[in-house]
Design an enzyme around this catalytic site. Structure first.
Site, PDB file in Angstrom:
ATOM      1  N   HIS A  75      16.242 -21.495 -36.908  1.00 20.01           N
ATOM      2  CA  HIS A  75      15.356 -20.545 -37.597  1.00 20.01           C
ATOM      3  C   HIS A  75      13.907 -20.906 -37.268  1.00 20.01           C
ATOM      4  O   HIS A  75      13.365 -21.878 -37.798  1.00 20.01           O
ATOM      5  CB  HIS A  75      15.606 -20.597 -39.112  1.00 20.01           C
ATOM      6  CG  HIS A  75      14.788 -19.631 -39.910  1.00 20.01           C
ATOM      7  ND1 HIS A  75      15.332 -18.779 -40.842  1.00 20.01           N
ATOM      8  CD2 HIS A  75      13.456 -19.378 -39.932  1.00 20.01           C
ATOM      9  CE1 HIS A  75      14.379 -18.041 -41.405  1.00 20.01           C
ATOM     10  NE2 HIS A  75      13.220 -18.406 -40.862  1.00 20.01           N
ATOM     11  N   ASP A  90      11.335 -23.287 -38.941  1.00 20.88           N
ATOM     12  CA  ASP A  90      10.563 -22.136 -39.422  1.00 20.88           C
ATOM     13  C   ASP A  90       9.232 -22.040 -38.659  1.00 20.88           C
ATOM     14  O   ASP A  90       9.218 -22.202 -37.458  1.00 20.88           O
ATOM     15  CB  ASP A  90      10.369 -22.191 -40.939  1.00 20.88           C
ATOM     16  CG  ASP A  90      10.302 -20.800 -41.571  1.00 20.88           C
ATOM     17  OD1 ASP A  90      10.478 -19.808 -40.854  1.00 20.88           O
ATOM     18  OD2 ASP A  90      10.076 -20.708 -42.800  1.00 20.88           O
ATOM     19  N   ASN A  91       8.128 -21.848 -39.365  1.00 24.27           N
ATOM     20  CA  ASN A  91       6.867 -21.535 -38.682  1.00 24.27           C
ATOM     21  C   ASN A  91       6.145 -22.785 -38.158  1.00 24.27           C
ATOM     22  O   ASN A  91       6.310 -23.865 -38.707  1.00 24.27           O
ATOM     23  CB  ASN A  91       5.940 -20.800 -39.648  1.00 24.27           C
ATOM     24  CG  ASN A  91       6.546 -19.495 -40.111  1.00 24.27           C
ATOM     25  OD1 ASN A  91       7.512 -19.497 -40.873  1.00 24.27           O
ATOM     26  ND2 ASN A  91       6.030 -18.399 -39.642  1.00 24.27           N
ATOM     27  N   GLU A 113      12.581 -15.805 -50.801  1.00 22.09           N
ATOM     28  CA  GLU A 113      11.591 -16.850 -50.534  1.00 22.09           C
ATOM     29  C   GLU A 113      10.513 -16.775 -51.608  1.00 22.09           C
ATOM     30  O   GLU A 113       9.363 -16.407 -51.363  1.00 22.09           O
ATOM     31  CB  GLU A 113      11.005 -16.661 -49.120  1.00 22.09           C
ATOM     32  CG  GLU A 113      10.196 -17.859 -48.643  1.00 22.09           C
ATOM     33  CD  GLU A 113       9.692 -17.723 -47.204  1.00 22.09           C
ATOM     34  OE1 GLU A 113      10.054 -16.731 -46.527  1.00 22.09           O
ATOM     35  OE2 GLU A 113       8.944 -18.609 -46.765  1.00 22.09           O
ATOM     36  N   HIS A 146      16.151 -13.267 -44.090  1.00 22.73           N
ATOM     37  CA  HIS A 146      15.230 -14.053 -44.909  1.00 22.73           C
ATOM     38  C   HIS A 146      15.457 -13.577 -46.346  1.00 22.73           C
ATOM     39  O   HIS A 146      15.250 -12.389 -46.625  1.00 22.73           O
ATOM     40  CB  HIS A 146      13.771 -13.753 -44.549  1.00 22.73           C
ATOM     41  CG  HIS A 146      13.270 -14.443 -43.327  1.00 22.73           C
ATOM     42  ND1 HIS A 146      13.727 -14.187 -42.071  1.00 22.73           N
ATOM     43  CD2 HIS A 146      12.311 -15.408 -43.187  1.00 22.73           C
ATOM     44  CE1 HIS A 146      13.072 -14.946 -41.199  1.00 22.73           C
ATOM     45  NE2 HIS A 146      12.216 -15.697 -41.840  1.00 22.73           N
ATOM     46  N   LYS A 154       5.011 -15.965 -33.699  1.00 27.00           N
ATOM     47  CA  LYS A 154       3.844 -16.173 -34.561  1.00 27.00           C
ATOM     48  C   LYS A 154       3.116 -17.481 -34.240  1.00 27.00           C
ATOM     49  O   LYS A 154       1.971 -17.672 -34.642  1.00 27.00           O
ATOM     50  CB  LYS A 154       4.281 -16.269 -36.028  1.00 27.00           C
ATOM     51  CG  LYS A 154       4.867 -15.034 -36.643  1.00 27.00           C
ATOM     52  CD  LYS A 154       5.108 -15.262 -38.151  1.00 27.00           C
ATOM     53  CE  LYS A 154       5.525 -13.993 -38.867  1.00 27.00           C
ATOM     54  NZ  LYS A 154       6.931 -13.633 -38.697  1.00 27.00           N
TER      55      LYS A 154
HETATM   56 ZN   LIG Z   1      11.360 -17.659 -41.334  1.00 29.54          ZN
END
Ligand SMILES: [Zn+2]
Length: 434
Positions: free
Chosen positions: A76, A328-329, A230, A227, A81
């Protein structure tokens, strides 16, 4: 350090039981590690020996008791981004701040070249740290889907044999009300061999929209990736609704659900009912501990966060649910830090989620479990005949492994040590101008 001819034995290393197909003959310590030797020939694992059971007859490399993991699987991420922080920071570190900052940056700056170069940078980091497979989400709101998916295709080809790439589309599930747009997006995803994904919100027609997604996934033979929840809002129960939808449709594909933060805030009886259903529906769950810690419970009034943001992985694992952790990010408004280093994810997960005392099968959350969620046969395990893709560390126990960054780890791919220099941040400077 490794012999050029590609036939050698890694001797005197430590392997974790959760990474082995066959555990017969090994003598595991309380953390689940055992001394071992791995014979490598022609880029594959030829044999795995419990220490001392067989004389070493090929060129032997002494690993000094260091731990080896199978090469990582990061299930994930958001490499579309990644690394925009310098030009578009999150003004207050909040979730709404992240959402609007990324939206503005995407509209203004995400050309094919911009997305391609930042993806390239991210993958160079992931590869150098020891990742062999990675799933990214791709923001797929108009007109970005027509820009990012073709770029992803090119990037996937460029990285073939180094990092196996998967992509899932990402949009707010309310967008699926526009059925003609949704059908077109699903076709785009199918054409690129992608995964159908969305962010679920507690909109009144959530079940209808989930039905639309599950029906489309069945029609086109796609896996699903959500997602979900969250947030700290206890009324966010889309994990439960996704499980209902999977059962309602008799869905036989794979479903991976990320975040599920609100579950940790809900009453025990509610949690139990949801998790029993998630187990029945055969969903996989991925927690994103670094991002969750960063975004969840951030308070506007200069007070201290009081919960960790992560979901209930222990309770899930106890029910046999396939659980993972992932990056993630990275260096974008959703998370100011990160480098797609799965060892960092595992280190932080150990601290935030208590992957210790006992260690149990938690090492599989960054290897075999995400490989299963991503349908990657042979990844995330050390097995005879499998590709020799592994990461050798200096640490000989969990406390040694997780106390230092292990920047001097050796990444072995197809039996050969890779050049593992990280790209320089300045490579992206020309993209960061305001
Ligand atoms: Zn995510």
């Amino acid at each position: 350090m490794l012999p050029e001819n590609g036939t050698y034995t890694l001797s005197n290393l430590r392997l974790h039981r959760s990474h082995l197909d066959n555990i017969e003959g090994f003598d595991f310590d309380t953390e689940g590690f055992s001394m071992a030797a791995i014979e490598i020939a022609d880029g594959a694992i030829r044999a795995i020996h419990a220490a001392g059971t067989k004389p070493v007859d090929t060129f032997a490399v002494d690993c000094r008791g260091g731990i080896a993991y199978p090469a990582f699987v990061d299930c994930h991420t958001h490499i579309d981004k990644g690394h925009i922080w310098a030009r578009k920071p999150n003004p207050d570190g909040s979730f709404p701040g992240a959402l609007s900052a990324v939206g503005d940056d995407r509209k203004a700056r995400w050309t094919a070249e911009d997305v391609d170069r930042r993806m390239e940078f991210s993958l160079a980091c992931a590869y150098a740290h020891g990742t062999r497979a990675l799933r990214t989400h791709l923001d797929s709101v108009p007109p970005q889907e027509d820009i990012s998916w073709p770029v992803f295709d090119t990037v996937r080809q460029r990285w073939q044999g180094r990092v196996e790439l998967q992509a899932a589309c990402l949009f707010g599930i309310d967008e699926a009300r526009n059925e003609s747009w949704f059908n077109r997006l699903a076709q785009t995803v199918a054409r690129h061999r992608g995964i159908l994904g969305a962010v679920t919100y507690m909109v009144p027609d959530l079940d209808t929209l989930l039905d639309r997604m599950f029906a489309k996934a069945i029609e086109l033979g796609l896996d699903l990736d959500f997602h979900a929840d969250e947030t700290d809002d206890v009324n966010a129960v889309s994990l439960d609704r996704i499980a209902d939808a999977a059962l309602r449709h008799g869905f036989e594909g794979k479903v991976l659900v990320g975040h599920c933060c609100s579950l940790a805030r809900q009453p025990d009886d509610m949690v139990k009912a949801t998790l029993d259903k998630v187990a029945r529906a055969n969903l996989s769950v991925v927690s994103l501990p670094m991002c969750n810690m960063y975004l969840q419970d951030r308070r506007a009034d200069a007070t201290t966060p009081r919960w960790r943001g992560v979901t209930l992985l222990h309770e899930m694992a106890a029910r046999g649910i396939n659980v993972c952790v992932a990056s993630d990010n990275t260096r974008d408004p959703f998370y100011a830090y990160g480098d797609l280093d799965v060892l960092e994810v595992y280190r932080e997960a150990t601290r935030i989620l208590h992957f210790d005392h006992p260690v149990g099968n938690w090492p599989a959350t960054v290897t075999a479990n995400p490989a299963q969620a991503m349908r990657l046969d042979g990844a995330g395990r050390l097995a005879i005949g499998a590709k020799a893709d592994l990461v050798l560390f200096r640490g000989r126990s969990l406390t040694e492994l997780l106390s230092r960054p292990e920047s001097n780890r050796t990444v072995i791919r197809d039996g050969k040590a890779i050049e593992s220099t990280l790209p320089d941040y300045s490579d992206l400077d020309d993209l960061m101008e305001p």
